[in-house]
Design an enzyme around this catalytic site. Sequence first.
Site, PDB file in Angstrom:
ATOM      1  N   ASP A 312       0.862  -1.174   0.000  1.00 38.29           N
ATOM      2  CA  ASP A 312       0.000   0.000   0.000  1.00 38.29           C
ATOM      3  C   ASP A 312       0.906   1.234   0.000  1.00 38.29           C
ATOM      4  OD1 ASP A 312      -2.381   1.550   0.376  1.00 38.29           O
ATOM      5  OD2 ASP A 312      -1.801   1.774   2.477  1.00 38.29           O
ATOM      6  N   THR A 314      -0.036   4.759   1.317  1.00 36.60           N
ATOM      7  CA  THR A 314      -0.162   5.615   2.491  1.00 36.60           C
ATOM      8  C   THR A 314       0.062   4.836   3.784  1.00 36.60           C
ATOM      9  OG1 THR A 314      -1.771   6.929   1.292  1.00 36.60           O
ATOM     10  CG2 THR A 314      -1.661   7.257   3.670  1.00 36.60           C
ATOM     11  N   ASP A 513      -1.554  -0.903   5.977  1.00 39.25           N
ATOM     12  CA  ASP A 513      -1.747  -0.398   7.338  1.00 39.25           C
ATOM     13  C   ASP A 513      -3.168   0.047   7.632  1.00 39.25           C
ATOM     14  OD1 ASP A 513      -1.843   1.995   5.808  1.00 39.25           O
ATOM     15  OD2 ASP A 513      -1.238   3.144   7.583  1.00 39.25           O
TER      16      ASP A 513
END
Length: 599
Positions: A312, A314, A513
Amino acid sequence: MELGGVCTVHSCGVLCDLDVFERAGRSIITWRLNMFTLIGVGSGVAWLFSVLALLLPGIFPDQFKTHAGTVYVYFEAATVILTLVLLGQLLEARAHGKTNSAIKELLKLAPNSATKIVGNQESTLSIEDIQKGDLLRVKPGEKIPVDGSIKVGAATIDESMISGEPIAVDKQAGDKVSAGTINGNKTFTMLAEKVGADTLLSQIIEMVHTASRSKAPIQKLADKISGYFVPIVVVIALIAFTIWAIYGPDPAYVYGFVNAIAVLIIACPCALGLATPMSVMVGVGKGAKSGILIKDAEVLEKMNKIDVLIIDKTGTITEGKPSVEKMVSTSAQYAEKEMLQMIVALNSHSEHPLAEATLKYGKEKAVQAKAVDKFEAVTGKGVIGEYEGQSLALGNEKLMEQVGAVIAAGLLKQVTDEQKQGKTVSYLAVGNAAVGYIVISDKIKQTSAEAIHRLQEEGMEVIMFTGDNEATAKAVSDTLHLNGYKAQMLPENKLEEIKRLQAQGKKVAMAGDGINDAPALAQADIGIAMGTGTGVAIESAAITLVKGDLNGIAKARLLSHKVMRNIKENLWFALGYNVLGIPIAAGVLYPFFSVLLSP
C-alpha cells in the site's frame, strides 16, 4: 488441560490425548500416515510396555532389568510426548482464532445508533432499524451510519477507512458518503441508500471473513516424512520380532516382543516432533526482538517462497499523514517566513485537517499565530480573513477567482506541475494578487527506497496498490523504481487483484496499514501489517512490523530462510539418529557384543 482423556480447551478445537490416538487409528485405517501415527504408536506401545513391566516384571530377560530387578517403565515419557503435542495444538488454535478479532475490530467501526429526521422531529434509532430512504442527520465528529448521499449541507469527510488516504475529502450536496467514515466539523443531512449487509463496511467485513476461511493449512514437512517413515519402522519391528522368535535364545518370544517394542519406542517422534516447533519458537522470538511480530508459525515456512510483494502507499511507503513539503514565494515583496506567518494566522482559526499540517510546520519554524479578523471558511475552496489590514485568501484556484486574485502565468505553471504529481497545493493571495503557494503531501519514509531495492535484489517483484490518484501513484512508483503500480484501488479491487496473481501460481505477500487493506491482507499468502496502522489491519495480518518499516519485510524473509534451514537440519538429525538407533534397538549388536538396547 489434563492428560487423562479430558481436555479443558477441547471446545476450541484443540486435541485432547484421546483424540491423538483416534487420529492415529484413523490414519492407519485410511493409510494416510502422519505425525499422529508415530505419536500414537510410539506413546501407546511405551505405555502398554510399561504396564506389562509393572505387573509382570519376571517375564523379562535380565538385560532389560535394573540392579534392583525391576524393569524400566516409560509412563512419564509417553506423558511428555502427549503434552508437547497438545501444547503445539493449543498454540496453533489460538493463532487461527485471531481471524475473529479482525472482524470484531471492523464491527467497532460502525456506530450503534443514528439520528433520523421525520418532519421537524429528530429521533435516535438503532443502526439495524434504518431503512432505505430514511433522512438522517450526521453531526460533527460522528461516524456516518450507512451508505448514502448528502441531501442538505456540506462536510469534510475522513475516508481513510476506504481509500487509505490521510487527506480528508470535501463533500457537497449530492456526493456519496460511506458507513464508518468520519464526519468533520459540520452538520449535514443525508439520504440512506444502502443499509445492513449492502453497505461498503459490511462488504469489507464479509471479504475479510471469506478470505480468512479460504486458507488451507500447509501440510507439515514432518507429516510428509512420517508417511514414509512409519511403515518402514513397523516393518522393521515385525522383522525384528520374527528373527528373534526363530533364532533368539529362550525365552525367544519375550526377546522378540521386547526388541520389537524397543524399535517402536525409539522411533516415536520426540526429535521429529520437536524439530519444527523448537525452531519456530526460537525464530518467533528472534523476530520479536527485531520488531517483527509473527502471529502464525506457518508464516516462517511461507515467507521464504514469496515472489510478489504488494504494498500500500499511504502509511506503508509513506508516513501516512499530510505534512508541508515546501513553501514558495513568487513575490519579491514577501519572504517565505512572512508568507508562513500569514498562513499560520489564517489556519489557526480553521478546523480543516490540512490546516493542522500547516500549523505543525509553523510550530517547527517557531512561528506564532497572530490575530486575524473577519475569518471565514469557504467550503471546498479554502479560508479568507484580514491580517494587519490586508485581505488574505488561502486555498485553491476557485477561491482565487472568488476573491478576484490574479495568478501570474509562471506561478500557475509551477502549481500545475506540483498538482500533476498528486500533491495538494494552496495559493496564498494578498489583496488582489497571488504571491506564492504551499505544498502539502504525504512524505515517503526514508527507509522505503532502501527496503524496496533490497527486496528486488532478492528477486521479489514489488507492486504498489493505492487508493490515491494516477498522478501521485506514478510519481511514487517512478521515484522508488517499483515493478508496477495500480491507482484508485478500492478494497475489493485489491482483493480481486491478489486473487488473480494467486491464480497465476504466484506466492503473494501484502503489506498495508489501513482498514481498506484488511480484505487483501487476509487473502494474501502472507499479510504484513504496519505496527503504526489500524488494529483491523494488524488483526488481519500474519506479520506485524512494529516500527512500520519495510526493512522489516527483508528481515522477515531472511529469518524465514534461516528457520527453514534449521528445521530441515533438525529433521535430518532426527532421522539420522533413528537410522542408527533402530538397528541397535532391533538387536543387531547382540550376536557380536551381547548388547541390547533397552526400550
